[in-house]
Design a protein around this motif. Structure first.
Motif, PDB file in Angstrom:
ATOM      1  N   THR A 111      65.741  67.590  62.533  1.00 42.74           N
ATOM      2  CA  THR A 111      65.843  68.663  63.499  1.00 42.74           C
ATOM      3  C   THR A 111      64.733  68.584  64.806  1.00 42.74           C
ATOM      4  O   THR A 111      65.103  67.647  65.557  1.00 42.74           O
ATOM      5  N   TYR A 170      60.307  72.620  65.060  1.00 42.25           N
ATOM      6  CA  TYR A 170      60.829  73.695  64.068  1.00 42.25           C
ATOM      7  C   TYR A 170      59.986  73.338  62.822  1.00 42.25           C
ATOM      8  O   TYR A 170      59.358  74.373  62.026  1.00 42.25           O
ATOM      9  N   TYR A 216      63.668  77.205  55.084  1.00 44.26           N
ATOM     10  CA  TYR A 216      64.601  76.441  55.751  1.00 44.26           C
ATOM     11  C   TYR A 216      65.872  77.278  55.792  1.00 44.26           C
ATOM     12  O   TYR A 216      66.860  77.143  56.718  1.00 44.26           O
ATOM     13  N   ASP A 253      67.104  76.213  62.435  1.00 43.46           N
ATOM     14  CA  ASP A 253      66.904  75.362  63.522  1.00 43.46           C
ATOM     15  C   ASP A 253      67.811  75.619  64.729  1.00 43.46           C
ATOM     16  O   ASP A 253      68.957  76.053  64.570  1.00 43.46           O
TER      17      ASP A 253
END
Lengths: 220, 471
Positions: free
Chosen positions: B393, B397, B426, B431
């Motif tokens: 990502t 992030y 997560y 993200d």
């Protein structure tokens, strides 16, 4: 006489005089950019105020530094309230001359009479006020004595304490008295004709005024 | 009015440092000497980007020669901007944070306002001047707060020397800086009267058992003596802009503090330049070349670029560092395309440093330093997972997840962040790419969607919409 260096400097300065509120106000602009302002009582010719102003390295004009007389209250304003200033409960130090002596008054001193001592420091050419209870200490010079380059004499010094005020007196030596008298004579010469009006600005003559008649150039 | 005595003021003061947010790119504690800043693999909180850092080292070397400008370009998230400022600031010697000045291109609203010339002048420093200071030992600090909680605080400070004591009234700003410096009874401090700058010289032996702290030092550090107020010739650093302000108007210093400087005429600036050059000849003043850092430089418009073009040619030009992440794009204020959105004639005056995406090893290293900085313990597996996330990502992030994961870990009363904690955050926080994916899938459910093929709009939000985003 070896002393008239200071008088010579005064003569070289650009002078502007003004009679106002029973005071003779004189402004000196010295060739090096320093400014001095004096106020005399018209009747007694006593020095009431003397203050200095200099331009700093960046070109900004500093506030007036009071040498004789009551210090003017600082501008305060926005900046003053944001930062730091001495509390009004602190002792206030000011110089207030008489005809025959230099005199300093320290007000707001609440401590008993016997804690104070005043002495002359020959090596640093200054007077020192001490307190045995370590609450107040002040070191100050006599700029007049420095200008005339005279030695300090501890026998000329005495002090008194009353009403929360410490009064320190230093007898003016003869050289200073003579010079001040001469200065007064020259300042008075400028008054011919102008003295009757309130608030007349007079450019005082430059150079030795003794030999020539005073030139008056009213500015308005 | 609630009155707090000196002894009880401490607890409130202590919290200040803890609230400080750790800047996103700050990856290590500053303070070590910056000798090989740009050469070691990991140094001064900078990781990887060896080539770009070598270039930066060269920049520092030739800064003395008053070399002009440089641009910094690279893909998003490759440590162009902020680490550069950090690194440069630490290597710049005597006045690091003063010398670097950040003007974000975003703040420019397109008009050629006085901002740019002002910042440009503000980055060069001249060292001159004198100041009046108060030096003494703190006996007592007393701060009065209004009982209502609003309004300004007032306070009293008692300082003493071996000979005397004086009480000072404190203004709001002074109270703030005393609090920030954590001044307590027994400290010896100096206060610059004009600027209000406080420096702590340290406590007296009376208050600290010196023998315990430094067994070798037997001579006690003497306290200040004589009068409290001292006029000291101090070398003072001012920027050209500050000199401009003082000389441009009669109120001088006041304008400088209130921030209302008005227009400064170019004649004034020219005069100042001449004066400063004169001082330099006489050895009265020293000029410290400044560094002007402009982030998101593509946001400047053509008029600002023209100004920079001309400004770079002047004698007093600071080192200019610019950062951008744009490719060939439109120059703001024109209809022309140009690399980085910078006109070719300005680009021609620049040296360009390129940054590259981080490798896996670098990413892991950055995350490690970051955890250390945030006081987060993490298991080796969690590091690996987080590194993976950072690579797939974005690094930003992954860094954001550290704090979140440590909070989750604390909630389940764990001491070390585990893979499960990472997994949990997560799934909790999206993200950028997952969020985009989500929006593409459910675009019909959102208001005013413009991607819909049919062009059909939903005037009202269906039930799914508001529940979308965070999960």
């Amino acid at each position: 006489m070896a002393v008239p260096g200071w008088l010579e400097r005064l003569r070289a300065a650009e002078k502007t005089a003004l009679l106002q509120d029973g005071r003779r106000k004189v402004h000196y602009l010295f060739p090096d950019g320093k400014e001095m302002a004096e106020e005399y009582d018209v009747k007694t010719s006593e020095l009431l105020v003397r203050k200095w102003r200099v331009k700093n390295a960046l070109g900004a004009v500093s506030p007036w530094q009071t040498e004789v007389g009551e210090p003017t209250a600082s501008a305060g304003g926005v900046l003053g309230s944001e930062l730091i200033k001495e509390s009004s409960s602190n002792p206030i130090f000011m110089r207030k001359d008489t005809k025959t002596s230099f005199q300093w008054r320290i007000r707001n001193l609440p401590y008993p009479k016997d804690v104070y001592s005043v002495s002359v420091d020959q090596s640093e050419r200054c007077l020192i006020v001490r307190t045995t209870n370590k609450k107040y200490y002040k070191k100050f010079s006599i700029p007049d004595m420095d200008r005339y380059q005279l030695p300090l004499n501890s026998s000329a010094l005495n002090f008194a304490y009353a009403n929360c005020t410490l009064i320190i007196t230093y007898q003016k030596p003869k050289e200073v008295l003579d010079a001040e008298e001469e200065l007064q004579r020259e300042l008075k010469k400028a008054d011919h004709g102008g003295s009757a009006h309130v608030g007349v600005l007079i450019k005082l003559p430059q150079g030795p005024a003794k030999t020539e008649s005073p030139v008056q150039t009213p500015l308005f | 009015m609630a009155t707090t005595a000196a002894t009880t003021k401490v607890p409130e003061v202590r919290d200040v440092t803890r609230i400080e947010r750790i800047g996103e790119w700050r990856r290590g504690a500053p303070g070590r000497p910056a000798t090989s800043l740009f050469l070691a693999q990991v140094s001064q909180g900078m990781v990887g980007q060896l080539a770009a850092r070598r270039a930066a080292g060269v920049v520092l070397g030739i800064r003395e020669e008053r070399w002009r400008a440089q641009a910094d370009r690279g893909p998003a998230g490759t440590a162009k901007a902020t680490p550069w400022v950090w690194g440069m600031a630490q290597a710049l010697g005597p006045c690091p944070t003063l010398a670097g000045r950040i003007l974000s291109g975003d703040e420019q609203d397109g008009s050629p306002d006085p901002g740019l010339p002002q910042v440009h002048r503000g980055s060069d420093k001249v060292r001159v001047e004198e100041t009046e200071i108060i030096e003494g030992e703190v006996v007592e600090i007393q701060i009065d707060r209004p009982a209502t909680g609003t309004g300004s605080k007032v306070g009293k400070l008692t300082l003493k020397t071996t000979e005397m004591e004086t009480i000072y009234d404190l203004g709001t700003k002074m109270i703030e800086s005393l609090t920030k410096e954590k001044v307590q009874a027994g400290d010896v401090i100096t206060i610059d009267k004009a600027t209000g700058k406080i420096s702590k010289l340290g406590p007296l032996p009376l208050w600290v058992p010196l023998k315990l702290a430094h067994p070798s030092r037997t001579k006690p550090f003497p306290g200040p003596d004589g009068e409290l107020q001292k006029r000291k010739e101090v070398v003072h650093t001012v920027s050209l802009h500050e000199i401009d302000v003082i000389n441009s108007r009669t109120q001088g210093f006041l304008a400088l503090f209130s921030g209302d400087t008005g227009e400064i005429k170019s004649e004034v600036r020219e005069q100042i330049n001449a004066k400063v050059a004169e001082w330099r000849e006489e050895g009265k003043a020293e000029i410290i070349p400044g560094v002007l850092f402009i982030d998101e430089v593509h946001m400047l418009d053509i008029e600002s670029f023209s100004f920079l073009n001309r400004a770079l040619e002047s004698d007093m030009a600071p080192v200019l560092i610019m950062a951008t992440n744009r490719g060939i794009t439109r120059i703001r204020g024109t209809s022309y395309q140009s690399p980085h959105g910078i006109p070719i004639d300005l680009l021609d005056r620049l040296l360009i440093v390129s940054t590259t995406p981080y490798s896996e090893k670098d990413t892991k290293q950055i995350l490690r330093i970051r955890c250390e900085e945030e006081d987060v313990e993490m298991s080796e597996d969690a590091y690996t997972v987080l590194t993976r996330i950072g690579l797939e990502t974005s690094l930003r992030y992954a860094i954001q997840l550290i704090t979140a994961a440590s909070l989750v870990c604390r909630k389940r009363k764990g001491t070390e962040v585990q893979v499960d904690d990472i997994k949990r955050v997560y799934s909790l926080f999206l993200d950028e790419s997952r969020s985009t994916q989500y929006m593409k899938e459910y675009q019909d459910a959102f208001l005013f969607n413009e991607l819909s093929e049919t062009g059909r709009r939903h005037p009202r939000a269906p039930a799914l919409g508001p529940r979308g985003g965070g999960g």
